[in-house]
Structures are given as structure tokens and as C-alpha cells.
Motif scaffolding. Structure first.
Motif, PDB file in Angstrom:
ATOM      1  N   SER A 193      16.734  -7.514  -1.693  1.00 27.66           N
ATOM      2  CA  SER A 193      15.440  -7.508  -2.381  1.00 27.66           C
ATOM      3  C   SER A 193      15.560  -7.287  -3.880  1.00 27.66           C
ATOM      4  O   SER A 193      14.561  -7.281  -4.586  1.00 27.66           O
ATOM      5  N   LYS A 194      16.778  -7.060  -4.348  1.00 26.15           N
ATOM      6  CA  LYS A 194      17.031  -6.816  -5.771  1.00 26.15           C
ATOM      7  C   LYS A 194      16.133  -5.700  -6.303  1.00 26.15           C
ATOM      8  O   LYS A 194      15.400  -5.873  -7.283  1.00 26.15           O
ATOM      9  N   VAL A 195      16.226  -4.539  -5.644  1.00 18.58           N
ATOM     10  CA  VAL A 195      15.389  -3.406  -6.052  1.00 18.58           C
ATOM     11  C   VAL A 195      15.873  -2.840  -7.380  1.00 18.58           C
ATOM     12  O   VAL A 195      17.043  -2.945  -7.740  1.00 18.58           O
ATOM     13  N   ASP A 196      14.940  -2.240  -8.091  1.00 18.01           N
ATOM     14  CA  ASP A 196      15.250  -1.626  -9.376  1.00 18.01           C
ATOM     15  C   ASP A 196      15.617  -0.151  -9.227  1.00 18.01           C
ATOM     16  O   ASP A 196      16.293   0.415 -10.084  1.00 18.01           O
ATOM     17  N   MET A 197      15.134   0.451  -8.137  1.00 19.92           N
ATOM     18  CA  MET A 197      15.274   1.891  -8.014  1.00 19.92           C
ATOM     19  C   MET A 197      15.267   2.317  -6.552  1.00 19.92           C
ATOM     20  O   MET A 197      14.543   1.745  -5.743  1.00 19.92           O
ATOM     21  N   VAL A 198      16.078   3.307  -6.230  1.00 22.01           N
ATOM     22  CA  VAL A 198      16.058   3.945  -4.920  1.00 22.01           C
ATOM     23  C   VAL A 198      15.638   5.392  -5.154  1.00 22.01           C
ATOM     24  O   VAL A 198      16.234   6.097  -5.958  1.00 22.01           O
ATOM     25  N   ILE A 199      14.583   5.814  -4.456  1.00 27.74           N
ATOM     26  CA  ILE A 199      14.054   7.159  -4.639  1.00 27.74           C
ATOM     27  C   ILE A 199      14.285   7.952  -3.365  1.00 27.74           C
ATOM     28  O   ILE A 199      13.857   7.556  -2.281  1.00 27.74           O
ATOM     29  N   VAL A 200      14.971   9.089  -3.505  1.00 24.25           N
ATOM     30  CA  VAL A 200      15.280   9.960  -2.377  1.00 24.25           C
ATOM     31  C   VAL A 200      14.417  11.206  -2.491  1.00 24.25           C
ATOM     32  O   VAL A 200      14.327  11.811  -3.561  1.00 24.25           O
ATOM     33  N   ASN A 201      13.801  11.592  -1.391  1.00 22.62           N
ATOM     34  CA  ASN A 201      12.913  12.755  -1.373  1.00 22.62           C
ATOM     35  C   ASN A 201      13.728  14.043  -1.237  1.00 22.62           C
ATOM     36  O   ASN A 201      13.528  14.842  -0.321  1.00 22.62           O
ATOM     37  N   ASP A 202      14.681  14.233  -2.130  1.00 23.36           N
ATOM     38  CA  ASP A 202      15.550  15.419  -2.105  1.00 23.36           C
ATOM     39  C   ASP A 202      16.451  15.354  -3.332  1.00 23.36           C
ATOM     40  O   ASP A 202      16.454  14.365  -4.062  1.00 23.36           O
ATOM     41  N   PHE A 203      17.225  16.391  -3.515  1.00 21.40           N
ATOM     42  CA  PHE A 203      18.242  16.403  -4.558  1.00 21.40           C
ATOM     43  C   PHE A 203      19.553  15.955  -3.935  1.00 21.40           C
ATOM     44  O   PHE A 203      19.951  16.477  -2.896  1.00 21.40           O
ATOM     45  N   LEU A 204      20.215  14.988  -4.560  1.00 19.28           N
ATOM     46  CA  LEU A 204      21.506  14.536  -4.067  1.00 19.28           C
ATOM     47  C   LEU A 204      22.636  15.213  -4.819  1.00 19.28           C
ATOM     48  O   LEU A 204      22.520  15.504  -6.011  1.00 19.28           O
ATOM     49  N   LYS A 205      23.735  15.428  -4.123  1.00 16.84           N
ATOM     50  CA  LYS A 205      24.941  15.958  -4.749  1.00 16.84           C
ATOM     51  C   LYS A 205      25.646  14.805  -5.458  1.00 16.84           C
ATOM     52  O   LYS A 205      25.511  13.638  -5.058  1.00 16.84           O
ATOM     53  N   PRO A 206      26.406  15.107  -6.497  1.00 16.17           N
ATOM     54  CA  PRO A 206      27.115  14.033  -7.212  1.00 16.17           C
ATOM     55  C   PRO A 206      27.967  13.161  -6.283  1.00 16.17           C
ATOM     56  O   PRO A 206      28.006  11.946  -6.447  1.00 16.17           O
ATOM     57  N   ALA A 207      28.627  13.760  -5.309  1.00 22.14           N
ATOM     58  CA  ALA A 207      29.458  12.983  -4.380  1.00 22.14           C
ATOM     59  C   ALA A 207      28.604  12.023  -3.550  1.00 22.14           C
ATOM     60  O   ALA A 207      29.014  10.892  -3.279  1.00 22.14           O
ATOM     61  N   GLN A 208      27.401  12.456  -3.151  1.00 24.26           N
ATOM     62  CA  GLN A 208      26.519  11.582  -2.385  1.00 24.26           C
ATOM     63  C   GLN A 208      26.073  10.391  -3.233  1.00 24.26           C
ATOM     64  O   GLN A 208      26.063   9.245  -2.756  1.00 24.26           O
ATOM     65  N   ILE A 209      25.725  10.646  -4.476  1.00 22.51           N
ATOM     66  CA  ILE A 209      25.335   9.566  -5.388  1.00 22.51           C
ATOM     67  C   ILE A 209      26.486   8.582  -5.546  1.00 22.51           C
ATOM     68  O   ILE A 209      26.304   7.365  -5.459  1.00 22.51           O
ATOM     69  N   ASN A 210      27.670   9.101  -5.763  1.00 21.23           N
ATOM     70  CA  ASN A 210      28.844   8.260  -5.943  1.00 21.23           C
ATOM     71  C   ASN A 210      29.123   7.425  -4.692  1.00 21.23           C
ATOM     72  O   ASN A 210      29.355   6.218  -4.782  1.00 21.23           O
ATOM     73  N   ASN A 211      29.072   8.053  -3.527  1.00 20.73           N
ATOM     74  CA  ASN A 211      29.348   7.325  -2.286  1.00 20.73           C
ATOM     75  C   ASN A 211      28.297   6.261  -2.000  1.00 20.73           C
ATOM     76  O   ASN A 211      28.605   5.164  -1.550  1.00 20.73           O
ATOM     77  N   LEU A 212      27.037   6.584  -2.266  1.00 25.09           N
ATOM     78  CA  LEU A 212      25.966   5.599  -2.043  1.00 25.09           C
ATOM     79  C   LEU A 212      26.090   4.422  -3.010  1.00 25.09           C
ATOM     80  O   LEU A 212      25.827   3.293  -2.639  1.00 25.09           O
ATOM     81  N   SER A 213      26.493   4.702  -4.234  1.00 26.39           N
ATOM     82  CA  SER A 213      26.597   3.615  -5.207  1.00 26.39           C
ATOM     83  C   SER A 213      27.730   2.646  -4.878  1.00 26.39           C
ATOM     84  O   SER A 213      27.731   1.513  -5.352  1.00 26.39           O
ATOM     85  N   LYS A 214      28.659   3.064  -4.039  1.00 26.45           N
ATOM     86  CA  LYS A 214      29.779   2.195  -3.642  1.00 26.45           C
ATOM     87  C   LYS A 214      29.423   1.262  -2.484  1.00 26.45           C
ATOM     88  O   LYS A 214      30.183   0.369  -2.169  1.00 26.45           O
TER      89      LYS A 214
END
Length: 91
Positions: free
Chosen positions: A69-90
Motif C-alpha cells: 500500500s506504500k504507507v507513509d507511517m506505521v503507528i504503534v499504540n505503545d513505546f517501542l524499544k530501539p531493537a524492536q524498531i530496528n527489527n521491524l524496519s528490516k
């Protein structure tokens, strides 16, 4: 208009009504920002995954939707840890 995906993990102690109200609030915030929510990824889970916040299957689902869908943004209803952000971005 910015396209967004909304993500939440619902623990067993949270009622469905409360979880739905939180997603509706996020949807209104996105709309106020000038965006549109194209998908809601909600997972019932005891606690968020330390690796990807969502379970592996739901994380892959979110990634596939975001790419397709070529989204511009993913919004998570919580605080993510840096490792979670990194893993999701991969994904």
C-alpha cells in the motif's frame, strides 16, 4: 494525504471495548493529522514480543501491507524499544 497502519497488542487483561476505543482514538488522531488509516493490525497476546513487538506472523503481515500500500507511517499504540524498531524496519 498520509497513509498509515495502526498497530496494537492487546493483553488478556484489557477489555475489547477499551482496546477498540484506543484504536478509534488513534484513527481520529491520524485524521486530525491529515492522514488516513488503511489497516489496523491488532494482536491478542500476553505481552509484546521483545524482538518485533508483534508476533512474527503479524509483523510480516504489517510489513506486507505497508509495502503493497506504500504507507507513509506505521503507528504503534505503545513505546517501542530501539531493537524492536530496528527489527521491524528490516522486514
Amino acid at each position: 494525504m498520509k497513509k498509515c497502519i495502526l498497530i496494537d497488542v492487546i493483553p488478556p487483561q484489557k477489555s475489547k471495548d477499551k482496546a477498540q476505543k484506543e484504536i478509534e482514538e488513534l484513527t481520529r488522531l491520524v485524521k486530525t493529522y491529515g492522514g488516513i488509516s488503511i489497516a489496523e493490525i491488532i494482536q491478542n497476546r500476553g505481552r509484546p514480543s521483545a524482538k518485533t513487538y508483534l508476533g512474527t506472523g503479524k509483523a510480516k503481515e504489517a510489513s506486507d501491507i505497508a509495502k503493497k500500500s506504500k504507507v507513509d507511517m506505521v503507528i504503534v499504540n505503545d513505546f517501542l524499544k530501539p531493537a524492536q524498531i530496528n527489527n521491524l524496519s528490516k522486514l
